[in-house]
Motif scaffolding. Sequence first.
Motif, PDB file in Angstrom:
ATOM      1  N   MET A   1      11.094  51.981  78.627  1.00 23.82           N
ATOM      2  CA  MET A   1      12.315  50.843  78.894  1.00 23.82           C
ATOM      3  C   MET A   1      13.374  51.566  79.593  1.00 23.82           C
ATOM      4  SD  MET A   1      13.025  49.573  74.576  1.00 23.82           S
ATOM      5  CE  MET A   1      11.879  49.254  73.832  1.00 23.82           C
ATOM      6  N   SER A   2      14.206  50.870  80.383  1.00 29.27           N
ATOM      7  CA  SER A   2      15.183  51.494  81.347  1.00 29.27           C
ATOM      8  C   SER A   2      16.347  51.619  80.462  1.00 29.27           C
ATOM      9  CB  SER A   2      15.656  50.298  82.353  1.00 29.27           C
ATOM     10  OG  SER A   2      16.405  49.289  81.730  1.00 29.27           O
ATOM     11  N   ALA A   3      17.117  52.803  81.156  1.00 30.47           N
ATOM     12  CA  ALA A   3      18.179  53.201  80.404  1.00 30.47           C
ATOM     13  C   ALA A   3      19.325  52.226  80.050  1.00 30.47           C
ATOM     14  CB  ALA A   3      19.027  54.395  81.161  1.00 30.47           C
ATOM     15  N   ALA A   4      19.332  51.406  81.006  1.00 37.70           N
ATOM     16  CA  ALA A   4      20.434  50.217  80.947  1.00 37.70           C
ATOM     17  C   ALA A   4      20.032  49.323  79.967  1.00 37.70           C
ATOM     18  CB  ALA A   4      20.700  49.506  82.139  1.00 37.70           C
ATOM     19  N   PHE A   5      18.782  48.800  79.783  1.00 36.94           N
ATOM     20  CA  PHE A   5      18.220  48.146  78.782  1.00 36.94           C
ATOM     21  C   PHE A   5      18.660  48.742  77.455  1.00 36.94           C
ATOM     22  CE2 PHE A   5      14.905  46.981  75.727  1.00 36.94           C
ATOM     23  CZ  PHE A   5      15.049  45.513  75.847  1.00 36.94           C
ATOM     24  N   LEU A   6      18.107  50.012  77.231  1.00 41.40           N
ATOM     25  CA  LEU A   6      18.374  50.604  75.851  1.00 41.40           C
ATOM     26  C   LEU A   6      19.934  50.726  75.543  1.00 41.40           C
ATOM     27  CD1 LEU A   6      15.877  53.600  76.257  1.00 41.40           C
ATOM     28  CD2 LEU A   6      15.758  51.720  74.712  1.00 41.40           C
ATOM     29  N   ILE A   7      20.705  50.861  76.286  1.00 40.82           N
ATOM     30  CA  ILE A   7      22.013  50.678  76.272  1.00 40.82           C
ATOM     31  C   ILE A   7      22.572  49.442  75.684  1.00 40.82           C
ATOM     32  CG2 ILE A   7      24.355  51.267  77.098  1.00 40.82           C
ATOM     33  CD1 ILE A   7      23.122  53.255  79.132  1.00 40.82           C
ATOM     34  N   ARG A   8      22.332  48.372  76.256  1.00 40.41           N
ATOM     35  CA  ARG A   8      22.384  46.919  75.891  1.00 40.41           C
ATOM     36  C   ARG A   8      21.886  46.708  74.554  1.00 40.41           C
ATOM     37  NH1 ARG A   8      26.514  44.739  76.999  1.00 40.41           N
ATOM     38  NH2 ARG A   8      25.595  42.728  76.400  1.00 40.41           N
ATOM     39  N   CYS A   9      20.882  47.189  74.114  1.00 43.60           N
ATOM     40  CA  CYS A   9      20.444  47.057  72.641  1.00 43.60           C
ATOM     41  C   CYS A   9      20.864  48.169  71.746  1.00 43.60           C
ATOM     42  CB  CYS A   9      18.714  47.559  72.600  1.00 43.60           C
ATOM     43  SG  CYS A   9      17.525  46.211  73.601  1.00 43.60           S
ATOM     44  N   GLY A  10      21.720  48.981  72.425  1.00 40.20           N
ATOM     45  CA  GLY A  10      22.471  49.903  71.492  1.00 40.20           C
ATOM     46  C   GLY A  10      21.389  50.977  70.956  1.00 40.20           C
ATOM     47  N   LEU A  11      20.443  51.258  71.741  1.00 37.12           N
ATOM     48  CA  LEU A  11      19.288  51.971  71.061  1.00 37.12           C
ATOM     49  C   LEU A  11      19.653  53.542  71.815  1.00 37.12           C
ATOM     50  CD1 LEU A  11      16.326  50.023  71.453  1.00 37.12           C
ATOM     51  CD2 LEU A  11      17.421  50.654  69.417  1.00 37.12           C
ATOM     52  N   LEU A  12      20.614  53.800  72.744  1.00 33.87           N
ATOM     53  CA  LEU A  12      20.888  55.036  73.092  1.00 33.87           C
ATOM     54  C   LEU A  12      22.617  55.243  72.686  1.00 33.87           C
ATOM     55  CD1 LEU A  12      19.852  55.419  76.691  1.00 33.87           C
ATOM     56  CD2 LEU A  12      18.872  56.644  74.807  1.00 33.87           C
ATOM     57  N   ALA A  13      22.532  56.401  72.122  1.00 29.65           N
ATOM     58  CA  ALA A  13      24.028  56.825  71.796  1.00 29.65           C
ATOM     59  C   ALA A  13      24.752  56.795  73.022  1.00 29.65           C
ATOM     60  CB  ALA A  13      24.007  58.149  71.050  1.00 29.65           C
ATOM     61  N   THR A  14      26.163  56.716  72.836  1.00 25.88           N
ATOM     62  CA  THR A  14      26.970  56.550  73.990  1.00 25.88           C
ATOM     63  C   THR A  14      27.250  58.067  74.705  1.00 25.88           C
ATOM     64  OG1 THR A  14      28.537  55.016  72.811  1.00 25.88           O
ATOM     65  CG2 THR A  14      29.494  56.305  74.554  1.00 25.88           C
ATOM     66  N   ALA A  15      27.091  59.070  74.186  1.00 20.20           N
ATOM     67  CA  ALA A  15      27.320  60.405  74.944  1.00 20.20           C
ATOM     68  C   ALA A  15      26.015  60.500  75.928  1.00 20.20           C
ATOM     69  CB  ALA A  15      26.897  61.581  73.882  1.00 20.20           C
ATOM     70  N   ALA A  16      24.785  60.088  75.478  1.00 16.70           N
ATOM     71  CA  ALA A  16      23.561  59.917  76.261  1.00 16.70           C
ATOM     72  C   ALA A  16      23.880  58.855  77.478  1.00 16.70           C
ATOM     73  CB  ALA A  16      22.390  59.811  75.565  1.00 16.70           C
ATOM     74  N   HIS A 543      40.361  54.077  61.118  1.00 17.87           N
ATOM     75  CA  HIS A 543      39.052  53.621  61.203  1.00 17.87           C
ATOM     76  C   HIS A 543      38.155  54.831  61.540  1.00 17.87           C
ATOM     77  CE1 HIS A 543      39.797  49.120  60.539  1.00 17.87           C
ATOM     78  NE2 HIS A 543      40.871  49.419  61.342  1.00 17.87           N
ATOM     79  N   SER A 544      37.019  54.901  61.092  1.00 16.07           N
ATOM     80  CA  SER A 544      35.992  55.801  61.326  1.00 16.07           C
ATOM     81  C   SER A 544      34.964  55.084  62.198  1.00 16.07           C
ATOM     82  CB  SER A 544      35.193  56.295  60.050  1.00 16.07           C
ATOM     83  OG  SER A 544      34.046  57.204  60.605  1.00 16.07           O
ATOM     84  N   VAL A 545      35.135  55.367  63.533  1.00 15.48           N
ATOM     85  CA  VAL A 545      34.466  54.810  64.642  1.00 15.48           C
ATOM     86  C   VAL A 545      33.302  55.572  65.007  1.00 15.48           C
ATOM     87  CG1 VAL A 545      34.724  53.749  66.942  1.00 15.48           C
ATOM     88  CG2 VAL A 545      36.655  53.675  65.440  1.00 15.48           C
ATOM     89  N   ARG A 546      32.237  54.732  65.428  1.00 11.06           N
ATOM     90  CA  ARG A 546      31.022  55.501  65.719  1.00 11.06           C
ATOM     91  C   ARG A 546      30.247  54.426  66.834  1.00 11.06           C
ATOM     92  NH1 ARG A 546      27.253  55.264  60.210  1.00 11.06           N
ATOM     93  NH2 ARG A 546      27.037  53.073  60.097  1.00 11.06           N
ATOM     94  N   TYR A 547      29.511  54.936  67.530  1.00 18.03           N
ATOM     95  CA  TYR A 547      28.380  54.261  68.460  1.00 18.03           C
ATOM     96  C   TYR A 547      27.059  54.393  67.777  1.00 18.03           C
ATOM     97  CZ  TYR A 547      32.145  53.578  71.759  1.00 18.03           C
ATOM     98  OH  TYR A 547      33.608  53.340  72.542  1.00 18.03           O
ATOM     99  N   ALA A 548      26.739  53.265  67.096  1.00 16.48           N
ATOM    100  CA  ALA A 548      25.661  53.397  66.332  1.00 16.48           C
ATOM    101  C   ALA A 548      24.291  52.839  67.161  1.00 16.48           C
ATOM    102  CB  ALA A 548      25.600  52.384  65.016  1.00 16.48           C
ATOM    103  N   ASP A 549      23.067  53.260  66.775  1.00 16.41           N
ATOM    104  CA  ASP A 549      21.741  52.885  67.584  1.00 16.41           C
ATOM    105  C   ASP A 549      21.276  51.467  67.077  1.00 16.41           C
ATOM    106  OD1 ASP A 549      22.031  55.238  68.758  1.00 16.41           O
ATOM    107  OD2 ASP A 549      20.516  56.346  67.533  1.00 16.41           O
ATOM    108  N   GLY A 550      21.613  50.433  67.813  1.00 22.72           N
ATOM    109  CA  GLY A 550      21.084  49.142  67.746  1.00 22.72           C
ATOM    110  C   GLY A 550      21.197  48.338  66.446  1.00 22.72           C
ATOM    111  N   PRO A 551      22.215  48.173  65.691  1.00 20.15           N
ATOM    112  CA  PRO A 551      22.439  47.488  64.658  1.00 20.15           C
ATOM    113  C   PRO A 551      22.914  46.010  64.818  1.00 20.15           C
ATOM    114  CG  PRO A 551      24.114  48.996  64.532  1.00 20.15           C
ATOM    115  CD  PRO A 551      23.749  49.072  65.930  1.00 20.15           C
ATOM    116  N   TYR A 552      22.827  45.670  66.120  1.00 20.93           N
ATOM    117  CA  TYR A 552      23.922  44.626  66.617  1.00 20.93           C
ATOM    118  C   TYR A 552      23.319  43.035  66.529  1.00 20.93           C
ATOM    119  CZ  TYR A 552      26.761  48.399  67.892  1.00 20.93           C
ATOM    120  OH  TYR A 552      27.457  49.640  67.743  1.00 20.93           O
TER     121      TYR A 552
END
Length: 581
Positions: A1-16, A543-552
């Motif tokens: 999968m491309s990086a852009a696709f994984l980011i749109r899916c929420g499957l890559l953490a924001t740091a990466a 608020h405790s804010v996080r960038y979660a992997d793909g629960p959207y």
Amino acid sequence: MSAAFLIRCGLLATAAAAALVTAIPAAAADRVTGKPFATRSEVYAPHAMAATSHPLATQIALDVMQAGGSAVDAAIAANAALGLMEPTGNGVGGDLFAIVWDPKTKKLHGYNGSGRSPKSLTLAEFQRRGLTDIPAHGPLPVTVPGTVDAWFALHGKFGRKPMADNLAPAIRYAREGHPVHEVIAYYWNASVPRLSKWPGFAEQFTVDGGAKGERRAPRRGETWKNPNLANTLQAIADGGRDAFYRGEIARSIDAYFKANDGFLSYEDLATHAGEWVEPVSTNYRGYDVWELPPNGQGIAALQILNLLEPYDLKRYGFGSVEHVHLFTEAKKLAFADRARWYADPAFAKAPVQKLIGKPYARQRGKLISMDKAAREVQPATPAELDEGDTIYMTVADADGMMVSLIQSNYRGMGSGMAPPGLGFIFQDRGEQFVLKENHPNSFAPGKRPFHTIIPAFVTKAGKPWLSFGLMGGAMQPQGHAQIVMNLVDFGMNLQEAGDAPRIQHDGSTEPAGQATVMSDGGELDLETGFDYETVRALMRKGHSVRYADGPYGGYQAIMVNPHGGYIGASESRKDGQAAGY
């Protein structure tokens, strides 16, 4: 999968993600149109529309309607195909809920196709085994699958073509094979290590049945066949509903669970019946938003919208700190009631009309602070309410019938229990019961568990406006409310409303498992695309804010085009497609 696709899916953490792609601010405009960002245009068609999470299923739905089938015929055909093509989310071993707009009666009809717990399994049995939660996999969380019953109930009321015709495309693809799509391959691969120990799973849901010693999922683009499922669907096509619940399939299921420490029996299947239910609604700024009542969680979306209605969200703007904060606080309040009141109404009747009423929302809304995130939220008391990975798809036909349908195995590929020779996996929906006494959702024999899967519909001035849904566990009512807000408050089009970055609050008191109580405010998940200044302001509010992997979640929608025909949209985070003719 491309990086852009994984980011749109929420499957890559924001740091990466930050090192790969520049984040898109929530308020960012498309560089050409100046409008909010969308992955693609809305789809327009003059006669009929289908939006599903798999392009081949969408095409099947269109083929059925072009051959004279109704939207319900098309939905059944597409759903049968999705059980084959997307076993990571659904299948005949799961449950189904639907809302149908009937243009003849000019009203909505709801169907609750959820199954009950085995009659021979008791709360005492779980206690005897020393369990405080129902396991996620294996025989214990299995409940009666309601999908096949729901197909025939919907077809009996609204179908035009023979059921054999509706099931034929899925049977053909099961025998001849189909290429596996990208997101499905990803989740299938993740499921194989967890589920291969359960009898029948590896043999039927890994490449070559693991015969060569390698247990792996099909890869992206590989052809997948399921002749066992083809035989099961053919038996249903030939013998009708009873072929599944009272025939040889039911006897095979009974023998399988008897041999594998299970409790689901022939009697449980033979006595199953879903039910027609009346959808319930609230009016949000002139739009009537419809959900199904418990045992599902749909009315949580209505409670959230009622709590938000007094605020001028349009003025605050999408992605503002006020938008995210108010949504999160409203969700906390709605989910506190969800944990306390939502259950099988045959065992614990919820005061639904009070819960979704405006007076109750105004009363509860006083608990929202604009300055501070709530750490604890209590549900309404009886005195306050005294009566004194799932698939979502939608289809609309040339006659004006619209179907909002959701179907699921629960945890992706479900329990892992796959009876030999049948080609499907049983759901693990029973995991949603609570293993303690005197709770509305306590386990009991013959009871429907709390359910997460919910279809939705919107009417305006008594006419159909939108058939939509957003699958994904506790994300579903949160997603429903966000889609309505994006369309009504923020003026997005149908595709933009689904593509906009999403909010998920996690950690509320739950109606399932040990039903632990939120005491720390939970966690606020923000999809890539929210401005960092908003994040900082939210943190200052507590608020405790996080960038979660793909629960959207996953979204599909069909809107009535005021100029004639339909408008369709499909989830950019999945493999799906909206198309029409």
